[in-house]
Scaffold this motif. Structure first.
Motif, PDB file in Angstrom:
ATOM      1  N   SER A   1       0.817  -1.215   0.000  1.00 47.16           N
ATOM      2  CA  SER A   1       0.000   0.000   0.000  1.00 47.16           C
ATOM      3  C   SER A   1       0.850   1.266   0.000  1.00 47.16           C
ATOM      4  N   GLU A   2       2.145   1.134   0.252  1.00 48.26           N
ATOM      5  CA  GLU A   2       3.043   2.290   0.298  1.00 48.26           C
ATOM      6  C   GLU A   2       3.944   2.380  -0.936  1.00 48.26           C
ATOM      7  N   VAL A   3       3.655   1.593  -1.970  1.00 49.08           N
ATOM      8  CA  VAL A   3       4.489   1.606  -3.169  1.00 49.08           C
ATOM      9  C   VAL A   3       4.135   2.765  -4.088  1.00 49.08           C
ATOM     10  N   ALA A   4       2.841   3.000  -4.309  1.00 46.59           N
ATOM     11  CA  ALA A   4       2.412   4.035  -5.241  1.00 46.59           C
ATOM     12  C   ALA A   4       1.156   4.716  -4.708  1.00 46.59           C
ATOM     13  N   ASP A   5       0.840   5.894  -5.278  1.00 44.42           N
ATOM     14  CA  ASP A   5      -0.346   6.642  -4.856  1.00 44.42           C
ATOM     15  C   ASP A   5      -1.638   5.976  -5.301  1.00 44.42           C
ATOM     16  N   ASN A   6      -1.573   5.184  -6.348  1.00 46.59           N
ATOM     17  CA  ASN A   6      -2.779   4.507  -6.825  1.00 46.59           C
ATOM     18  C   ASN A   6      -2.771   3.056  -6.345  1.00 46.59           C
TER      19      ASN A   6
ATOM     20  N   GLY B   1       9.652   0.050   8.924  1.00 44.42           N
ATOM     21  CA  GLY B   1       8.576   0.293   7.964  1.00 44.42           C
ATOM     22  C   GLY B   1       8.947   1.440   7.057  1.00 44.42           C
ATOM     23  N   LEU B   2       8.824   1.215   5.750  1.00 43.85           N
ATOM     24  CA  LEU B   2       9.244   2.206   4.763  1.00 43.85           C
ATOM     25  C   LEU B   2       8.096   2.558   3.826  1.00 43.85           C
ATOM     26  N   SER B   3       8.218   3.703   3.146  1.00 40.67           N
ATOM     27  CA  SER B   3       7.232   4.117   2.159  1.00 40.67           C
ATOM     28  C   SER B   3       7.926   4.761   0.972  1.00 40.67           C
ATOM     29  N   ILE B   4       7.556   4.308  -0.219  1.00 36.97           N
ATOM     30  CA  ILE B   4       8.078   4.934  -1.443  1.00 36.97           C
ATOM     31  C   ILE B   4       7.215   6.125  -1.806  1.00 36.97           C
TER      32      ILE B   4
END
Length: 141
Positions: free
Chosen positions: A36-41, A70-73
């Motif tokens: 869920s944190e890979v892309a905005d869509n 925990g990471l977010s792109i």
């Protein structure tokens, strides 16, 4: 090198699973980017966005006591890089007025309406089931 929540780092994708991607950070530790944190869509298949060996910029969301990171792109991107999200429409004042009118209806009125509707539904249900059982005076064999 200490990894702090909120910092942006570059890392290398070392593994991909159906729930996210593992990213090796500069200090050698590995963190997880949830799908869920890979892309905005919406991301149905993470392989459409990442592959092993990609260098990505990530933002540290949390560091657990047991060492999990925990990471977010998507949050690592600047606001200018993100696609414009449509603004939510403002609420119409007329709908608020309608809700106020409905809330003004007393509890007794609401209860009476509910009982009336319930009685009507039960009556139609009884009629339907009695006809299937052969009516009230049917003999059983």
């Amino acid at each position: 090198m200490s990894i702090e929540v909120g910092s942006k780092l570059q890392g290398k994708v070392t593994g991909i699973t159906n729930f996210g991607a593992f990213v090796e950070l500069p200090d050698g530790r590995t963190g997880l980017v949830h799908i869920s944190e890979v892309a905005d869509n919406y991301v149905k298949d993470i392989h459409d966005h990442l592959k092993v060996g990609d260098i990505v910029e990530v933002k540290v969301l949390n560091v657990e006591e047991d060492g999990k990171i925990g990471l977010s792109i998507r949050k690592a991107k600047d606001q200018s890089e993100r696609p414009d999200r449509p603004q939510r429409p403002r609420r119409d004042h007329r709908s608020n007025e309608r809700n106020e009118r409905q809330s003004r209806e007393s509890f007794e009125q609401k209860l009476a309406k509910f009982l009336r509707d319930s009685d009507e539904r039960l009556a139609s249900l009884r009629r339907a089931t009695e006809s299937k059982r052969g009516g009230r005076g049917a003999r059983r064999g």
